[in-house]
Write an enzyme that holds these catalytic residues in place. Structure first.
Site, PDB file in Angstrom:
ATOM      1  N   LYS A 131      39.011  48.965  37.987  1.00 48.01           N
ATOM      2  CA  LYS A 131      37.701  48.837  38.377  1.00 48.01           C
ATOM      3  C   LYS A 131      37.150  49.350  37.100  1.00 48.01           C
ATOM      4  O   LYS A 131      35.995  48.949  36.698  1.00 48.01           O
ATOM      5  CB  LYS A 131      36.871  49.533  39.443  1.00 48.01           C
ATOM      6  CG  LYS A 131      37.404  48.757  40.745  1.00 48.01           C
ATOM      7  CD  LYS A 131      36.500  49.025  41.875  1.00 48.01           C
ATOM      8  CE  LYS A 131      36.743  48.285  43.061  1.00 48.01           C
ATOM      9  NZ  LYS A 131      35.979  48.639  44.230  1.00 48.01           N
ATOM     10  N   LYS A 213      44.776  38.768  43.634  1.00 48.16           N
ATOM     11  CA  LYS A 213      44.572  39.043  45.170  1.00 48.16           C
ATOM     12  C   LYS A 213      43.397  38.063  45.351  1.00 48.16           C
ATOM     13  O   LYS A 213      42.380  38.020  44.524  1.00 48.16           O
ATOM     14  CB  LYS A 213      44.414  40.626  45.389  1.00 48.16           C
ATOM     15  CG  LYS A 213      43.950  40.976  46.710  1.00 48.16           C
ATOM     16  CD  LYS A 213      43.760  42.415  46.607  1.00 48.16           C
ATOM     17  CE  LYS A 213      42.482  42.755  46.118  1.00 48.16           C
ATOM     18  NZ  LYS A 213      41.900  43.894  46.506  1.00 48.16           N
ATOM     19  N   LYS A 216      36.820  39.488  47.678  1.00 51.03           N
ATOM     20  CA  LYS A 216      35.656  39.221  48.346  1.00 51.03           C
ATOM     21  C   LYS A 216      34.568  39.210  47.386  1.00 51.03           C
ATOM     22  O   LYS A 216      33.296  38.757  47.588  1.00 51.03           O
ATOM     23  CB  LYS A 216      35.316  40.268  49.602  1.00 51.03           C
ATOM     24  CG  LYS A 216      35.365  41.501  49.606  1.00 51.03           C
ATOM     25  CD  LYS A 216      35.057  42.341  50.624  1.00 51.03           C
ATOM     26  CE  LYS A 216      35.586  43.451  50.970  1.00 51.03           C
ATOM     27  NZ  LYS A 216      35.459  44.644  50.058  1.00 51.03           N
TER      28      LYS A 216
END
Ligand code: TYM
Length: 348
Positions: A131, A213, A216
């Site tokens: 992140k 992955k 969302k």
């Protein structure tokens, strides 16, 4: 949640061992849209756990602000995620369903646990590294201490089981380390939680890049199937899923796209990977994708229908999260009292 349920949960907290009921905690960050990965890897697996356990399911809104959010959108998304929890089969008569920010003890315990967590431990967290690469203009302290807040979420409720996808394994490990460190200093304060990770479906991959992955918050909506996507959209997205040029529907090395679709079909229908593979062995990719799409459409149809029904009854949804938070605050308060006493704070 009824008064009786509250009494049940209160009793369960002290008599958990005798009753052999375990406490379950899990949550989803209200970012982007709830996707098939979250559903298959986590939320769908929470549903059957409600019968045997005392469950707390939280929309972890405080985690989501480690990345900048538009307040209006966040407010709407929080409500949508909580409504989706119920639409997915979480039952307010069996479980607590609420917002993390409605139980201030999450943040209070996180502060305490921050003082029992080392910078070195947090800097090794994969999610922090990823992140901070992605949001280089906003590497805030919250992003760094995120795993401590997550440990607080779990330890606050004396949780036994934490059903999550594989990407959360490292966070569970650090929660265990923090709990053991604290217990080592002050005695038996926290129960040591265990991650429950599904054997199949623990990491559903992106439809556009099956080596990463399904996320969302992916900027490309073709990379994921949202739980609320309409059947036509699901079919279109499945048709455009990246595969390979080998033409064989079988599980194998270098066949990430096909492996992912076989996994999705298997988890969506409950059929084993072996039998799924045998079922589609003679199909071309186009037909295979269509069948996977149809299985997903049928899986998500009742969720979508229930969601739109619930949207008509916002008062009911509000009553669910309000009553749940009342009970959650009581359970959490007991842990906080114990923690504050152990570390030497004066009782109010
Ligand atoms: P989050 O919001 O990223 O994801 C929610 C849940 O979905 C799982 N998941 C997946 N499973 C399979 N395939 C995928 N592609 C996939 N993507 C996500 C995640 O493993 C997770 O179980 N830090 C957590 C939220 C959290 C939490 C907690 C979870 C905060 N506190 C306490 C459990 C207990 C997170 O960011 O999940």
């Amino acid at each position: 949640m009824s008064e009786n349920k509250e009494a049940d949960l209160t009793a369960a907290n002290t008599e958990n061992k005798a009753a052999k009921k375990k406490r379950v905690f899990s949550g989803v960050q209200p970012t982007g849209r709830l996707v098939l990965g979250n559903y298959l890897g986590a939320v769908k697996n929470w549903v059957p756990m409600q019968d045997e356990n005392e469950c707390c399911f939280c929309v972890v809104d405080q985690h989501s602000i480690t990345v900048r959010q538009d307040p209006k959108e966040l407010r709407q998304r929080c409500l949508d995620f909580l409504t989706l929890y119920i639409a997915c089969g979480l039952d307010p008569d069996k479980s607590l369903i609420y917002f993390q920010s409605h139980v201030p003890a999450h943040a209070q315990l996180a502060w305490v646990l921050n003082c029992y967590t080392y910078m070195g431990e947090l800097s090794r967290m994969t999610q922090f590294k990823e992140k901070s690469l992605k949001h280089q203009d906003n590497i805030n302290a919250g992003l760094f201490t995120y795993p401590v807040l997550m440990a607080a979420d779990i330890l606050l409720y004396q949780t036994d089981l934490v059903p999550v996808g594989i990407d959360q394994k490292q966070h569970l490990e650090i929660a265990q380390i923090i709990a053991k460190r604290f217990n080592g200093a002050y005695g038996d304060v926290f129960r040591i939680p265990e991650a429950i990770i599904p054997k199949v479906g623990a990491k559903i991959m992106s439809l556009q890049d099956p080596t990463s992955k399904m996320s969302k918050s992916d900027v490309n909506p073709k990379a994921y199937i949202a739980v609320l996507d309409e059947p036509d959209t699901i079919i279109k997205k499945m048709k455009s899923a990246v595969t390979d040029s080998d033409g064989k529907v079988e599980y194998g090395d270098g066949k990430d796209g096909i492996n992912n679709l076989l996994t999705i079909y298997s988890v969506a229908t409950g059929e084993s990977i072996e039998s799924t593979q045998a079922r589609f062995a003679n199909l071309g990719y186009g037909d295979f994708k269509m069948q996977v799409a149809e299985a997903v459409v049928e899986l998500l149809r009742p969720v979508r229908e229930k969601y739109y029904d619930l949207k008509k009854n916002e008062d009911y949804v509000k009553s669910v999260y309000t009553k749940s938070a009342d009970v959650a605050n009581k359970i959490a308060g007991r842990t906080m009292d114990k923690v504050y006493k152990k570390i030497g704070f004066i009782a109010r």
